[in-house]
Design a protein around this motif. Structure first.
Motif, PDB file in Angstrom:
ATOM      1  N   GLN A  91       0.816  -1.214   0.000  1.00 39.53           N
ATOM      2  CA  GLN A  91       0.000   0.000   0.000  1.00 39.53           C
ATOM      3  C   GLN A  91       0.851   1.266   0.000  1.00 39.53           C
ATOM      4  O   GLN A  91       0.301   2.366  -0.077  1.00 39.53           O
ATOM      5  CB  GLN A  91      -0.917   0.006   1.237  1.00 39.53           C
ATOM      6  N   LEU A  92       2.169   1.121   0.094  1.00 38.62           N
ATOM      7  CA  LEU A  92       3.033   2.289   0.240  1.00 38.62           C
ATOM      8  C   LEU A  92       3.384   2.884  -1.122  1.00 38.62           C
ATOM      9  O   LEU A  92       3.681   2.152  -2.078  1.00 38.62           O
ATOM     10  CB  LEU A  92       4.322   1.908   0.970  1.00 38.62           C
ATOM     11  N   PRO A  93       3.381   4.212  -1.258  1.00 41.11           N
ATOM     12  CA  PRO A  93       3.892   4.845  -2.483  1.00 41.11           C
ATOM     13  C   PRO A  93       5.393   4.637  -2.606  1.00 41.11           C
ATOM     14  O   PRO A  93       6.071   4.336  -1.615  1.00 41.11           O
ATOM     15  CB  PRO A  93       3.534   6.318  -2.284  1.00 41.11           C
ATOM     16  N   PHE A  94       5.929   4.800  -3.808  1.00 43.61           N
ATOM     17  CA  PHE A  94       7.335   4.463  -4.044  1.00 43.61           C
ATOM     18  C   PHE A  94       8.279   5.392  -3.291  1.00 43.61           C
ATOM     19  O   PHE A  94       9.453   5.066  -3.086  1.00 43.61           O
ATOM     20  CB  PHE A  94       7.638   4.509  -5.549  1.00 43.61           C
ATOM     21  N   THR A  95       7.796   6.550  -2.848  1.00 43.62           N
ATOM     22  CA  THR A  95       8.657   7.483  -2.111  1.00 43.62           C
ATOM     23  C   THR A  95       8.762   7.146  -0.627  1.00 43.62           C
ATOM     24  O   THR A  95       9.571   7.743   0.089  1.00 43.62           O
ATOM     25  CB  THR A  95       8.114   8.912  -2.258  1.00 43.62           C
ATOM     26  N   VAL A  96       7.949   6.216  -0.152  1.00 40.95           N
ATOM     27  CA  VAL A  96       7.937   5.851   1.268  1.00 40.95           C
ATOM     28  C   VAL A  96       8.406   4.416   1.408  1.00 40.95           C
ATOM     29  O   VAL A  96       7.919   3.522   0.710  1.00 40.95           O
ATOM     30  CB  VAL A  96       6.529   6.018   1.871  1.00 40.95           C
ATOM     31  N   LYS A  97       9.348   4.191   2.324  1.00 43.03           N
ATOM     32  CA  LYS A  97       9.857   2.851   2.583  1.00 43.03           C
ATOM     33  C   LYS A  97       9.134   2.243   3.775  1.00 43.03           C
ATOM     34  O   LYS A  97       8.722   2.949   4.700  1.00 43.03           O
ATOM     35  CB  LYS A  97      11.363   2.883   2.863  1.00 43.03           C
ATOM     36  N   GLY A  98       8.987   0.932   3.750  1.00 41.75           N
ATOM     37  CA  GLY A  98       8.358   0.235   4.862  1.00 41.75           C
ATOM     38  C   GLY A  98       9.005  -1.115   5.096  1.00 41.75           C
ATOM     39  O   GLY A  98       9.373  -1.802   4.130  1.00 41.75           O
ATOM     40  N   PHE A  99       9.171  -1.490   6.357  1.00 37.81           N
ATOM     41  CA  PHE A  99       9.741  -2.787   6.718  1.00 37.81           C
ATOM     42  C   PHE A  99       8.871  -3.411   7.791  1.00 37.81           C
ATOM     43  O   PHE A  99       8.315  -2.719   8.652  1.00 37.81           O
ATOM     44  CB  PHE A  99      11.176  -2.644   7.211  1.00 37.81           C
ATOM     45  N   LEU A 100       8.772  -4.733   7.724  1.00 37.65           N
ATOM     46  CA  LEU A 100       7.854  -5.468   8.591  1.00 37.65           C
ATOM     47  C   LEU A 100       8.568  -6.662   9.194  1.00 37.65           C
ATOM     48  O   LEU A 100       9.227  -7.427   8.482  1.00 37.65           O
ATOM     49  CB  LEU A 100       6.646  -5.931   7.772  1.00 37.65           C
ATOM     50  N   TYR A 101       8.465  -6.811  10.512  1.00 36.31           N
ATOM     51  CA  TYR A 101       8.921  -8.019  11.196  1.00 36.31           C
ATOM     52  C   TYR A 101       7.735  -8.573  11.974  1.00 36.31           C
ATOM     53  O   TYR A 101       7.425  -8.106  13.067  1.00 36.31           O
ATOM     54  CB  TYR A 101      10.101  -7.740  12.134  1.00 36.31           C
TER      55      TYR A 101
END
Length: 606
Positions: free
Chosen positions: A410-420
């Protein structure tokens, strides 16, 4: 037994036969009184104590010099045997300690070895203004609280309407074509999974992994036949959908509140072994087809928390070098495991084009989950876990990862996201704070819309953000909303065990780490004054496993801090070496390094 009866009857018969064999071959003992909390007490100690008591009884009736001498000799012999047993038991336990052994577990062992009484019993609970004191009512109160947590009533009305509409469609997992992941399990797979199990408490059927490992190869092959019957007949045994839940009080919580206890579910080891077989195939299918997002690191091969920590630190460092702002938002999902939408998991598997035995087993596995809470020797009534992945299950983490996987898309390409697993953060870097604010707000809006459709709820009080920046001129934090509530921005935040501050000095993390290590040093202080736990090899192993491992975790992250900040951990290291070696406080530090064969922390970090 396995092939000529129904699956439920076969599971019951196998369980009964294994328990009967264990009852006949493994003697059960019940120690009472002062010896029940001492793990080192054995038959030799008991016999020596009996001889001492007999000698004392004779001396009391006939107080002669010879009888006094005999009593003193029996007492001395008992003391020697007791010390030898204490030392042997402690050394045997030390060999089982690893870096994952918590300080609390080690404290429990030390207290038991010292003969201290340890009790996790609950005396009273306060529920709706009423005081509950009987064990069965206490168990029912805790079970009712756990059942309410997983109830669909906790979902929002918007999601409930969406849920009722989507679940009208029946998912068809049947398939006529041959698929490799649906083939029968081989004995090699069985042995491979059985070799990876750890010591675990048995479930309601009282069968442990150790009992399965000690079966003959013929019996293990018959058990594999039972697994393949369950696999091909698309039937989940009724006996395996039950769990016994034990309670652990959360740190700093009110012991009279039923919601203050963390549930630990004990399920059948026979079932968990089959789950291991299925989980391997499911993970292989997901990894080879690249269905899991590349920024999701939880419980995946060659992945760990350090992937997410290094990604965050690297982005912050790059932003500092380029003289930019970096805004990171750290999310907290309310009751993530307990409220996972089960139909949503199955729908995701269906969308992955999984068909046949594998998804059908998971469908039957999730259908009806029951549990009882145990308080002392009392069991509560059966309660239903309506939604969420089952507690204590091998498959639960993988199924949860599948369900939450789509949040990163769901994130735009300008925003980074990481999930654990359920620890999620998003970040965005730039020079203009207004642009960053719009981009992060767009990402959060997308995440919020996705969560509304998939049953997840974010805690607006525990979700927080950090504005990482080293610019000295005045600049305000962004104003970002989550579900209509303003996200608070803090100066520091704890993420996956590391405290990140807005200047990335890691000083708050070092201070927190030092306090944790200083508390753990009390274990070494206690053991250094005992006759059974003060030998240097044992003390050094405990230090490396329970204290030094805390310093090692994330050292490649916080190791970039200033030298003066890192040196705040040196006193803990030096105190521990003195306690382990028995050296004086005035002993030179360099001689401690040589004598204990342990380098300085600065050298270890390199």
């Amino acid at each position: 037994m396995v092939e000529n009866s129904s699956i439920d009857e076969a599971v019951y018969a196998v369980t009964k036969v294994m328990n009967d064999a264990a009852n006949a071959a493994i003697p059960k003992t019940h120690n009472s009184g002062r010896k029940q909390n001492k793990p080192w007490w054995n038959q030799d100690c008991q016999m020596a104590l009996n001889r001492q008591e007999k000698a004392w009884s004779i001396f009391r009736r006939y107080p002669t010099t010879s009888h006094l001498t005999a009593f003193k000799m029996a007492r001395a012999e008992f003391r020697r045997i007791r010390r030898r047993s204490e030392r042997a038991s402690w050394i045997n336990y030390i060999s089982t300690i690893t870096y994952s052994t918590s300080s609390s577990k080690l404290w429990q062992k030390v207290k038991k070895a010292s003969g201290a009484s340890i009790s996790n019993s609950i005396s009273v609970l306060h529920v709706n203004g009423q005081t509950i004191s009987s064990p069965r009512n206490i168990a029912n109160s805790i079970a009712s609280t756990l059942s309410d947590t997983s109830s669909s009533r906790n979902y929002t009305s918007t999601f409930l309407n969406h849920k009722s509409e989507v679940e009208k469609k029946t998912l068809n997992f049947s398939s006529q074509s041959y698929l490799q992941y649906n083939s029968n399990f081989s004995f090699q797979e069985f042995q491979s999974c059985l070799s990876t199990v750890h010591k675990s408490s048995p479930g309601p059927d009282n069968i442990s992994y150790l009992m399965i490992q000690n079966l003959t190869s013929v019996s293990q092959k018959n058990l594999l036949r039972l697994y393949n019957r369950i696999w091909n007949d698309h039937y989940f045994p009724t006996l395996w959908n039950q769990a016994i839940v034990i309670h652990l009080l959360k740190t700093g919580k009110d012991p009279t509140n039923p919601s203050s206890y963390r549930p630990i579910a004990l399920t059948s080891c026979l079932c968990k072994l089959l789950e291991k077989l299925i989980n391997r195939r499911l993970i292989y299918f997901l990894e080879t087809n690249k269905f899991l997002h590349q920024c999701q690191s939880g419980f995946r091969k060659d992945r760990s928390t350090l992937d997410n920590l290094l990604a965050l630190e690297t982005d912050i460092r790059i932003a500092f070098l380029q003289r930019k702002h970096l805004v990171a938002v750290f999310f907290d999902i309310e009751k993530a495991y307990d409220r996972t939408w089960r139909y949503g998991i199955l729908k995701d598997l269906h969308d992955f084009n999984l068909r046949g035995n594998l998804p059908i087993f998971i469908q039957n596995f999730l259908k009806l989950r029951r549990f009882q809470v145990r308080v002392g020797s009392e069991l509560s009534d059966f309660f239903i876990q309506e939604e969420g992945v089952p507690q204590g299950s091998v498959l639960s983490v993988t199924l949860f990862s599948i369900k939450i996987n789509g949040i990163l898309n769901q994130l735009p390409f300008t925003v980074k996201g990481f999930l654990y697993v359920d620890d999620l953060y998003v970040s965005c870097a730039g020079e203009d704070m207004n642009v960053i604010q719009r981009q992060v707000q767009t990402a959060i809006n997308n995440i919020q819309n996705w969560s509304v459709k998939h049953g997840f709820t974010f805690s607006t009080t525990k979700t927080a953000g950090v504005h990482f920046c080293r610019k000295r001129k005045l600049h305000l934090d962004p104003e970002i909303l989550l579900d209509g509530h303003k996200i608070p921005f803090v100066n520091e935040i704890r993420f996956l065990g590391i405290v990140f501050d807005k200047k990335l000095t890691f000083l708050p993390h070092i201070k927190t780490l030092r306090k944790r290590c200083e508390r753990a040093l009390n274990i070494l202080r206690v053991l250094s004054s005992t006759s059974w736990g003060a030998d240097q090899p044992s003390m050094m192993r405990i230090y490396r496993s329970t204290i030094l491992s805390k310093m090692d975790y994330g050292c490649m992250i916080y190791g970039s801090a200033r030298k003066s900040v890192l040196q705040k951990l040196d006193p803990v290291h030096h105190t521990a070496l003195r306690l382990c070696s028995g050296a004086f406080r005035t002993s030179p530090i360099k001689s401690l390094y040589v004598y204990c064969c342990e380098p300085a922390l600065g050298i270890r970090d390199k």
